[in-house]
Design a protein around this motif. Structure first.
Motif, PDB file in Angstrom:
ATOM      1  N   PRO A  39     -27.285  -2.435 -37.756  1.00 40.50           N
ATOM      2  CA  PRO A  39     -26.996  -1.702 -36.507  1.00 40.50           C
ATOM      3  C   PRO A  39     -27.300  -2.576 -35.277  1.00 40.50           C
ATOM      4  O   PRO A  39     -28.158  -3.454 -35.341  1.00 40.50           O
ATOM      5  N   ILE A  40     -26.605  -2.276 -34.197  1.00 39.59           N
ATOM      6  CA  ILE A  40     -26.881  -3.001 -32.939  1.00 39.59           C
ATOM      7  C   ILE A  40     -28.198  -2.476 -32.367  1.00 39.59           C
ATOM      8  O   ILE A  40     -28.405  -1.268 -32.272  1.00 39.59           O
ATOM      9  N   GLU A  41     -29.084  -3.410 -32.014  1.00 37.70           N
ATOM     10  CA  GLU A  41     -30.336  -3.009 -31.356  1.00 37.70           C
ATOM     11  C   GLU A  41     -30.501  -3.772 -30.051  1.00 37.70           C
ATOM     12  O   GLU A  41     -30.286  -4.987 -30.012  1.00 37.70           O
ATOM     13  N   VAL A  42     -30.882  -3.039 -29.014  1.00 40.64           N
ATOM     14  CA  VAL A  42     -31.161  -3.667 -27.714  1.00 40.64           C
ATOM     15  C   VAL A  42     -32.554  -3.224 -27.290  1.00 40.64           C
ATOM     16  O   VAL A  42     -32.829  -2.025 -27.210  1.00 40.64           O
ATOM     17  N   THR A  43     -33.441  -4.190 -27.067  1.00 44.83           N
ATOM     18  CA  THR A  43     -34.821  -3.868 -26.692  1.00 44.83           C
ATOM     19  C   THR A  43     -35.144  -4.493 -25.343  1.00 44.83           C
ATOM     20  O   THR A  43     -34.949  -5.701 -25.159  1.00 44.83           O
ATOM     21  N   LEU A  44     -35.619  -3.665 -24.434  1.00 45.67           N
ATOM     22  CA  LEU A  44     -36.087  -4.200 -23.147  1.00 45.67           C
ATOM     23  C   LEU A  44     -37.478  -4.769 -23.389  1.00 45.67           C
ATOM     24  O   LEU A  44     -38.428  -4.034 -23.662  1.00 45.67           O
TER      25      LEU A  44
END
Ligand SMILES: Cc1cc2nc3c(=O)[nH]c(=O)nc-3n(C[C@H](O)[C@H](O)[C@H](O)COP(=O)(O)OP(=O)(O)OC[C@H]3O[C@@H](n4cnc5c(N)ncnc54)[C@H](O)[C@@H]3O)c2cc1C
Length: 268
Positions: free
Chosen positions: A2-7
């Motif tokens: 899955p695509i994950e984006v973490t700040l």
């Protein structure tokens, strides 16, 4: 994957940073004096916010470069990454290497677009990639370096990023990549970035919109057919319709028009 984006991190107080940047331009006070007024609350957070929000309506963009966001991004395809790294200004990329990272056992992570699944072709894709993986493994075992064995790998292969982007660049990227004309994966990544920014700085995050958004240009400048096909096009006018209306107004033709006439002009 899955695509994950973490700040990962961001400018500590984005509103204060922007307030300071804009205020220094428009004030007789020194930065130290502005800072002292913020510290003793003569300038409240609400006041800073109000000032910053008013500046966000203007074309004064360079102060926006003083706020940065760091993201970790994973589970995206190389098809995505080719597009992502075309952005040249205000964004810094580090990407997982296919030279220094050798896939083990011929297995590499990859993404399958929903359209491929819907067409019932996901298994065919998996079979082809298994073959490519087996040959990759054979090459590596034969001493071919990973940088050459990777010539077999498809655009679907997953990759990871650590990026730092300033807010001006992020607005530009959102303008283009939240537009329905952008690729689905890019739209997803930018939507997740937006959601992360909204959580820490809602007033800034809300302005991350496609360029036709009411906080951005407010109209579409893509070609007319694309605008007609776009679901957001039902809410946002096309540039040429606005000019048709404006020209009609200048010719004094709008005074006697009713709603039906206005619609006709809009469809010209
Ligand atoms: C829907 C869509 C389809 C696309 N299709 C293709 C395609 O088919 N083929 C293809 O090759 N690319 C394609 N692209 C990518 C596109 O051409 C750009 O490479 C990409 O948008 C990044 O460039 P940018 O100028 O927008 O942004 P950035 O590189 O991030 O630059 C930001 C802004 O800085 C300014 N700037 C940047 N560099 C300079 C410079 N050297 N001189 C002066 N000003 C500068 C410009 O105002 C620019 O808009 C597509 C992009 C989109 C959104």
């Amino acid at each position: 994957m899955p695509i994950e984006v973490t700040l990962i991190d961001h400018t500590k107080d984005p509103i204060r940073a922007l307030y300071m940047a804009y205020r220094v331009c428009y004030s007789a006070l020194t930065p130290e004096q502005v800072l002292a007024r913020i510290a003793d609350e003569r300038i409240s957070h609400e006041k800073m916010l109000e000032f910053v929000e008013a500046r966000l309506q203007t074309g004064h963009m360079s102060p926006l470069e003083q706020v940065v966001f760091e993201f970790g991004i994973s589970g995206v395809s190389r098809a995505f990454s080719h597009q992502f790294v075309r952005h040249r200004i205000g964004i810094s990329f580090e990407q997982q290497s296919q030279r220094y990272v050798t896939y083990q056992g011929g297995e590499f992570p990859y993404s399958v677009p929903r359209t491929v699944q819907q067409a019932g072709l996901a298994d065919d894709m998996a079979a082809l990639f298994a073959e490519a993986g087996a040959l990759y493994e054979k090459m590596v075992a034969a001493g071919v370096p990973a940088e050459d064995a990777r010539f077999l790998l498809p655009n679907a292969t997953n990759t990871n990023f650590k990026i730092t982007v300033n807010f001006a660049a992020l607005l530009h990227i959102a303008d283009l990549r939240l537009c329905t004309r952008a690729q689905w994966e890019f739209r997803k990544v930018v939507s997740l970035m937006r959601a992360a920014v909204v959580r820490v700085a809602p007033e800034l995050g809300r302005t991350l919109q496609p360029k036709c958004g009411e906080r951005r240009m407010g109209y579409c400048d893509e070609d007319y057919d694309a605008w007609e096909a776009c679901p957001i096009g039902r809410k946002r006018p096309h540039k040429s319709d606005l000019f048709n209306l404006y020209n009609a107004y200048r010719r004094g033709e709008l005074a006697d028009l009713d709603a039906a006439d206005m619609e006709l002009i809009a469809s010209e």
